[in-house]
Enzyme design. Structure first.
Site, short mmCIF file in Angstrom:
data_model
loop_
_atom_site.label_atom_id
_atom_site.label_comp_id
_atom_site.label_asym_id
_atom_site.label_seq_id
_atom_site.Cartn_x
_atom_site.Cartn_y
_atom_site.Cartn_z
N GLU A 113 0.84 -1.19 0.00
CA GLU A 113 0.00 0.00 0.00
C GLU A 113 0.88 1.25 0.00
O GLU A 113 2.00 1.22 0.51
CB GLU A 113 -0.89 0.03 1.25
CG GLU A 113 -1.80 -1.18 1.41
CD GLU A 113 -2.39 -1.25 2.80
OE1 GLU A 113 -3.26 -0.41 3.09
OE2 GLU A 113 -1.99 -2.12 3.59
N LYS A 115 2.31 4.60 1.32
CA LYS A 115 2.48 5.14 2.67
C LYS A 115 2.16 6.64 2.63
O LYS A 115 2.96 7.45 2.19
CB LYS A 115 3.91 4.92 3.17
CG LYS A 115 4.12 5.32 4.62
CD LYS A 115 5.52 4.97 5.09
CE LYS A 115 5.70 5.30 6.56
NZ LYS A 115 5.61 6.75 6.82
N ASP A 117 1.71 10.36 3.65
CA ASP A 117 2.46 11.23 4.56
C ASP A 117 1.46 12.16 5.25
O ASP A 117 1.23 13.29 4.82
CB ASP A 117 3.50 12.02 3.78
CG ASP A 117 4.51 12.69 4.70
OD1 ASP A 117 4.55 12.33 5.90
OD2 ASP A 117 5.26 13.56 4.23
N TYR A 222 -6.77 2.28 6.40
CA TYR A 222 -5.84 1.23 6.00
C TYR A 222 -5.94 -0.05 6.83
O TYR A 222 -5.16 -0.98 6.62
CB TYR A 222 -4.40 1.74 6.01
CG TYR A 222 -3.91 2.29 7.34
CD1 TYR A 222 -3.68 1.47 8.44
CD2 TYR A 222 -3.65 3.64 7.49
CE1 TYR A 222 -3.22 1.96 9.64
CE2 TYR A 222 -3.19 4.16 8.69
CZ TYR A 222 -2.97 3.30 9.76
OH TYR A 222 -2.52 3.81 10.96
N LYS A 310 11.01 3.33 2.81
CA LYS A 310 11.09 4.79 2.66
C LYS A 310 11.77 5.13 1.34
O LYS A 310 12.86 4.63 1.04
CB LYS A 310 11.88 5.41 3.83
CG LYS A 310 11.29 5.11 5.21
CD LYS A 310 9.87 5.60 5.37
CE LYS A 310 9.76 7.09 5.45
NZ LYS A 310 10.26 7.67 6.72
N CYS A 404 28.34 45.42 0.10
CA CYS A 404 27.10 44.88 0.66
C CYS A 404 25.91 45.26 -0.24
O CYS A 404 25.74 46.44 -0.57
CB CYS A 404 26.89 45.42 2.07
SG CYS A 404 25.30 44.95 2.79
N CYS A 407 23.71 47.91 2.07
CA CYS A 407 24.17 49.22 2.56
C CYS A 407 25.40 49.76 1.84
O CYS A 407 25.90 50.83 2.19
CB CYS A 407 24.42 49.16 4.06
SG CYS A 407 25.85 48.13 4.50
N CYS A 422 29.50 41.67 5.89
CA CYS A 422 29.34 43.12 6.02
C CYS A 422 29.53 43.47 7.49
O CYS A 422 28.84 42.92 8.35
CB CYS A 422 27.96 43.55 5.55
SG CYS A 422 27.57 45.28 5.90
N CYS A 427 23.78 48.30 9.24
CA CYS A 427 23.27 47.74 7.99
C CYS A 427 21.79 47.37 8.18
O CYS A 427 21.45 46.58 9.08
CB CYS A 427 24.06 46.50 7.59
SG CYS A 427 23.39 45.62 6.16
#
Length: 668
Positions: A113, A115, A117, A222, A310, A404, A407, A422, A427
């Protein structure tokens, strides 16, 4: 209309709406237009309001929600809701098959089946009527979420036979519902959900049932948990019986007589997985025969007759459209990949961190490249590699700037660091990011002050430092986009509640360089008040085991700044707590606890508490909670879906506990 006629009409409408709902939500074959269903539902609502004595607990109108719950009561499951052992590759599945055949015989067959989530739930019916729904919890005890589960339209409120039984299923949020919900949250300036599973779990734990009703959840059943007097000999027969009762089961299942057929089913869904309208994270394989299941039995945590494969991390190809730069609260400039939107492991990905310039050069990334993207641990998007063979010649190189982007200050690379930084303390980006950090969950935890709201406040010059947060008024907040009276009221309450936080949250929130969450807790335990910490010399700080030279220097430098001292005084004046509220350090070290001095690692999903809560409890009992497994680890606490850390702990012979054992020791 007299009472007899009213009752007859209400019963007629209830029966008709149950049938139409079953056709639409379970069979996916509606026999009437939505408008007709809505018209009949409105008629039923009006009649039940006029004649409330004829409204029944299984009426279709209960799906609308609206009840406000005080709390969720605890529910003890009649039979445990066990978690499944995991398989990660073909060898794991073949080992499972070998164990089954050795213990139960070579004629074993399996049911495979998808799975889902989502959130595992248990549904109880008495004489065909839905009477109780609960979460998995710790497997033995869950929470009563009946009112919220009634809002899921694919859950039958009345079965097609008057039987009493308990069934298990997985509630989930379809992808389209998830996308609509997150779009709405973003429009409101709220933090979007990370994935559909979190959204479904959060929806079913709302005390206001109308919220759950609005989120369009779904469910697949299920299995049967408790079904006395039923002559069912196999799991596949049980699923067919659930179909006949009116439950929604997942039809993408297959009965397999060999492990080769199982592997074929697993591999086929690795490819088909993205085409589903809901998230799956693997395949569940169960021994079909009930007799064999009983013969194989269970361990304390999981059945020996079932296993969950998985999926490996999903990888997809997309285009690198651009590289964007962001400045963090410590001044580090981080490049981020801007991607052509692509769906990966359940969510649409448009951005992925590139960490630093060296990584861009190492991967030889060019703007316009075709790149392979995956989610590390199915959570964090990352660029795996580039596909140079697909280059057209139109791609362009990327170069990090010298100034930067916020700034225009010079960017520098400090000795021993790979990141550009920076160093301008004024800033704007650093100030804004510092505010976002201050209100975050692990710092002051001010719910409702997400990144978008902080950005608005900063842009409107309503907050320039963290103390300004405690000066905000309702009038100022109501002037912001998408801030109504209720959200403003909730936000002001959250700001007020944060004043009561223990000192370690404030220290972490202040963003002192090199002081993380754990160090903040250590400092708060050691000094107990912020004034004592501020008075500590660098030498004093170095006397604490967990504090090194860099951290001690950074802490001392922070409290020497006039601006920092002024900020602390402003926060005090606003009523922010400046004292540690947890167990004192000396008390922890002398406590009669088996955790004192132990290194503990947490992995997997916890059911009874969050990982953060578990960490806090363990540290309060003297444990050192680490993030990775090593030879120094004393105990590994393995929750549901534990992965590589569990495997490494087994390899190193480390003591492994489940969550139940942890709770037993904490409560002693």
């Amino acid at each position: 209309m007299d009472l007899q006629q009213a009752e007859m009409k209400i019963r007629e409408l209830q029966t008709l709406l149950h049938q139409y709902g079953y056709e639409y939500y379970v069979l996916d074959k509606p026999s009437v237009p939505d408008a007709e269903y809505d018209r009949l539902l409105r008629e039923l609502i009006e009649l039940e309001e006029q004649y409330p004595q004829f409204k029944t607990p299984d009426s279709p109108t209960v799906r609308v929600g609206g009840a406000i719950l005080d709390m969720f009561e605890k529910v003890r499951h009649k039979s445990p809701m066990l978690s499944l052992a995991n398989a990660f590759n073909e060898d794991d599945l073949r080992d499972f098959d070998r164990r089954v055949r050795q213990a139960a015989g070579d004629d074993a067959s399996y049911v495979c089946e998808l799975k889902i989530d989502g959130l595992a739930v248990s549904l109880t019916y008495e004489e065909g009527r839905f009477v109780l729904g609960s979460t998995r919890g710790d497997g033995t005890t869950g929470e009563d979420i009946t009112a919220n589960l009634r809002t899921i339209k694919s859950i039958p409120l009345k079965l097609r036979e008057n039987v009493s039984l308990e069934v298990r299923g997985e509630a989930f949020m379809p992808k389209n519902s998830f996308e609509k919900l997150n779009k709405l949250k973003e429009e409101r300036g709220e933090e979007p959900f990370a994935n559909p599973r979190n959204a479904a779990a959060g929806s079913l734990r709302q005390l206001d049932t109308s919220i759950a009703a609005s989120r369009k959840l779904d469910i697949f059943l299920y299995g049967l948990a408790e079904a006395p007097n039923l002559d069912i000999e196999s799991h596949s027969e049980g699923l067919d019986y659930l179909d006949r009762l009116g439950f929604k089961t997942n039809k993408e299942r297959r009965k397999c007589s060999s492990i080769e057929e199982v592997l074929d089913f697993v591999n086929s869904w690795v490819e088909k997985r993205p085409n589903l309208d809901y998230d799956i994270d693997g395949i569940v394989i169960k021994v079909d025969s009930i007799e064999m299941q009983e013969q194989l039995g269970t361990t304390a945590k999981s059945p020996r007759w079932a296993i969950a494969y998985k999926f490996p991390a999903e990888e997809v190809v997309t285009t690198l459209l651009d590289i964007e730069l962001s400045v963090g609260r410590t001044g580090v400039v981080t490049p981020t990949a801007i991607l052509e939107p692509v769906r990966v492991a359940g969510t649409t990905v448009q951005r992925a961190s590139l960490h630093n310039e060296d990584l861009i050069r190492e991967k030889d990334l060019k703007i316009g490249d075709k790149v392979v993207v995956k989610k590390a641990g199915d959570i964090i998007p990352e660029v795996v590699n580039v596909l140079p063979e697909q280059r057209t010649g139109n791609e362009t190189d990327f170069f990090m700037p010298t100034h930067c982007p916020e700034c225009e200050s010079d960017l520098v690379r400090l000795e021993g660091e790979v990141a550009l930084r920076c160093l301008n303390p004024k800033c704007p980006a650093q100030i804004r990011e510092g505010l976002i950090h201050f209100v975050s969950r692990n710092a002051m935890n001010i719910d409702g002050l997400g990144e978008k709201v902080i950005s608005q406040l900063f842009a409107h010059k309503l907050v320039e430092d963290v103390a300004d947060i405690y000066k905000l008024t309702a009038e100022e907040l109501l002037a912001l986009e998408r801030m109504g009276e209720k959200s403003v009221s909730n936000l002001l309450q959250a700001i007020d509640r944060s004043k009561e936080n223990s000192l370690e949250r404030l220290l972490f929130g202040l963003g002192i360089r090199h002081v993380g969450e754990k160090a903040a807790k250590t400092l708060a335990q050691e000094y107990e008040t912020i004034d004592r910490l501020a008075a500590a010399t660098e030498s004093d700080l170095m006397g604490i085991n967990e504090v090194g030279e860099k951290m001690a220097s950074s802490i001392a430098a922070f409290f020497e700044q006039d601006e920092a001292r002024e900020l602390i005084e402003e926060l005090k004046a606003a009523g922010v707590n400046m004292e540690y509220k947890g167990p004192r350090r000396a008390a922890v070290e002398s406590a009669d606890s088996i955790f004192v001095g132990k290194t503990v690692v947490l992995t997997g999903k916890m059911e009874k508490m969050s990982r953060n809560e578990a960490k806090e409890k363990l540290e309060a009992l003297g444990a050192n909670v680490a993030g990775s497994v090593s030879k120094k680890t004393d105990i590994l606490i393995a929750g549901e879906d534990a992965g590589s850390k569990l495997a490494k702990a087994r390899e190193l012979g480390i003591e492994i506990w489940d969550e139940e054992r942890l709770l037993e020791e904490i409560e002693k």
